[in-house]
Scaffold this active site. Sequence first.
Site, PDB file in Angstrom:
ATOM      1  N   ALA A  80       4.500  13.909 -17.088  1.00 60.54           N
ATOM      2  CA  ALA A  80       3.498  13.025 -16.500  1.00 60.54           C
ATOM      3  C   ALA A  80       3.595  13.142 -14.973  1.00 60.54           C
ATOM      4  O   ALA A  80       4.570  13.673 -14.454  1.00 60.54           O
ATOM      5  CB  ALA A  80       3.752  11.596 -16.945  1.00 60.54           C
ATOM      6  N   GLN A  82       4.332  11.055 -12.748  1.00 61.57           N
ATOM      7  CA  GLN A  82       5.538  10.434 -12.173  1.00 61.57           C
ATOM      8  C   GLN A  82       6.800  10.816 -12.950  1.00 61.57           C
ATOM      9  O   GLN A  82       7.780  10.065 -12.978  1.00 61.57           O
ATOM     10  CB  GLN A  82       5.371   8.903 -12.100  1.00 61.57           C
ATOM     11  CG  GLN A  82       4.355   8.432 -11.074  1.00 61.57           C
ATOM     12  CD  GLN A  82       4.721   8.820  -9.636  1.00 61.57           C
ATOM     13  OE1 GLN A  82       5.648   9.599  -9.384  1.00 61.57           O
ATOM     14  NE2 GLN A  82       3.979   8.282  -8.690  1.00 61.57           N
ATOM     15  N   SER A  83       6.780  11.978 -13.557  1.00 53.93           N
ATOM     16  CA  SER A  83       7.906  12.454 -14.366  1.00 53.93           C
ATOM     17  C   SER A  83       9.220  12.551 -13.576  1.00 53.93           C
ATOM     18  O   SER A  83       9.287  13.239 -12.551  1.00 53.93           O
ATOM     19  CB  SER A  83       7.541  13.836 -14.911  1.00 53.93           C
ATOM     20  OG  SER A  83       8.688  14.472 -15.433  1.00 53.93           O
ATOM     21  N   ASN A  84      10.246  11.869 -14.079  1.00 56.73           N
ATOM     22  CA  ASN A  84      11.597  12.018 -13.510  1.00 56.73           C
ATOM     23  C   ASN A  84      12.117  13.425 -13.773  1.00 56.73           C
ATOM     24  O   ASN A  84      12.825  14.008 -12.952  1.00 56.73           O
ATOM     25  CB  ASN A  84      12.573  11.034 -14.157  1.00 56.73           C
ATOM     26  CG  ASN A  84      12.193   9.590 -13.913  1.00 56.73           C
ATOM     27  OD1 ASN A  84      11.939   9.199 -12.774  1.00 56.73           O
ATOM     28  ND2 ASN A  84      12.129   8.798 -14.976  1.00 56.73           N
ATOM     29  N   ALA A  86      10.380  16.232 -14.051  1.00 59.47           N
ATOM     30  CA  ALA A  86       9.770  17.224 -13.151  1.00 59.47           C
ATOM     31  C   ALA A  86      10.454  17.166 -11.787  1.00 59.47           C
ATOM     32  O   ALA A  86      10.821  18.205 -11.221  1.00 59.47           O
ATOM     33  CB  ALA A  86       8.267  16.973 -13.028  1.00 59.47           C
TER      34      ALA A  86
END
Length: 348
Positions: A80, A82-84, A86
């Site tokens: 997503a 706001q992916s942690n 990524a």
Amino acid sequence: MKLEAVKKLLEGVPKVSLGFFPTPLYRLEKLSKELGVNLYIKRDDFSGKNLFGGNKTRKLEFLIGKALQDGCDYVFTYGATQSNHAMQTIWTAVSHGLKPVVYLAAVVEPDEEDMRSNLLLDHIYGAEVHVVSMQEGESFFQAEERSFQMGAEHVARLEREGHKCYNIPVGGADATGSAGYISGMAEICGQAQEMGLTFDYLYHASGSGGTMAGLVAGKKLLGLDLEIHSITVADVDADYVSTKTQLANEVLAYIGADPLVTEADFMVDEGFYLPGYEQPSAGGTEAIQLMARREGLLLDPVYTGKGFAGLLSDVRTGKIKPGSNVLFLHTGGATALFAEKEILGQLF
Ligand SMILES: *Cc1c(COP(=O)(O)O)cnc(C)c1O
């Protein structure tokens, strides 16, 4: 299998050192007293090396290790906006000279003029970021599926030009990445031994399921009898447990161990994710406030708040027996406190 033998197996697969391990494991005094259990926390949010650690760093030690061994120059991943995962993939890739490319599906559409949280960090790190906006009538899963396709086309383009790309799935949840939580379970086991403790329960938030698969594989390998309770943070497929059973056995095979895990080894609780992924819940909000106001430490609304809400509920209903030794695995994610308001909810 003995702890030393498990550590030896883990040394046999490619790995780079990324974080600061072991992470702290300690007792939460005030909450233990208030809840009537011996509550401990494992601070994988302190995995390093930027301020914003988390569970993906453990997985990435093995994933980046494999990417380097395979001679890759690019790393691709998905999630997503706001992916942690990524964000952690990006910092760990750049710190090893690999070029990160991420395709991020916009559950929450970012404001280009007011970039926040992980997406802001992704840009500071100089990553190639592709935001895949959700189309009219499209579900998140469909948008995510489209992002995988776009990524695969991009990989094919680069490989035609002679580059080599390493593909990391959502959450780093494959047999390579999940080795990070066999390693994590071994670390917890060692710390418990040093403290003269036996944990009855381990609670954690579960998304892609890679952490859960690694923890369960590690527990079986070490012959521990603690119950691992996995609180989901999103609507999961009906085959969640069967695919994670397979993943747990694949990761055991990856490190050279026999398959040991069956579906009965998983305790998945889907009672705490609603109203949905990246959507705040009343239970999560209460959990964040309680942890902050009693112990001074920060959970997040997307993952750890909901995971801890599951633990609190099981204490209050007596599912966790009074006086038990309970470990909460803090998987990180507090950057979400600086994300868009709709992710954050009403925290005060
Ligand atoms: C990704 C993530 C999880 C879930 O881990 P999975 O391995 O994807 O199940 C939990 N907490 C935080 C903060 C995360 O970023």
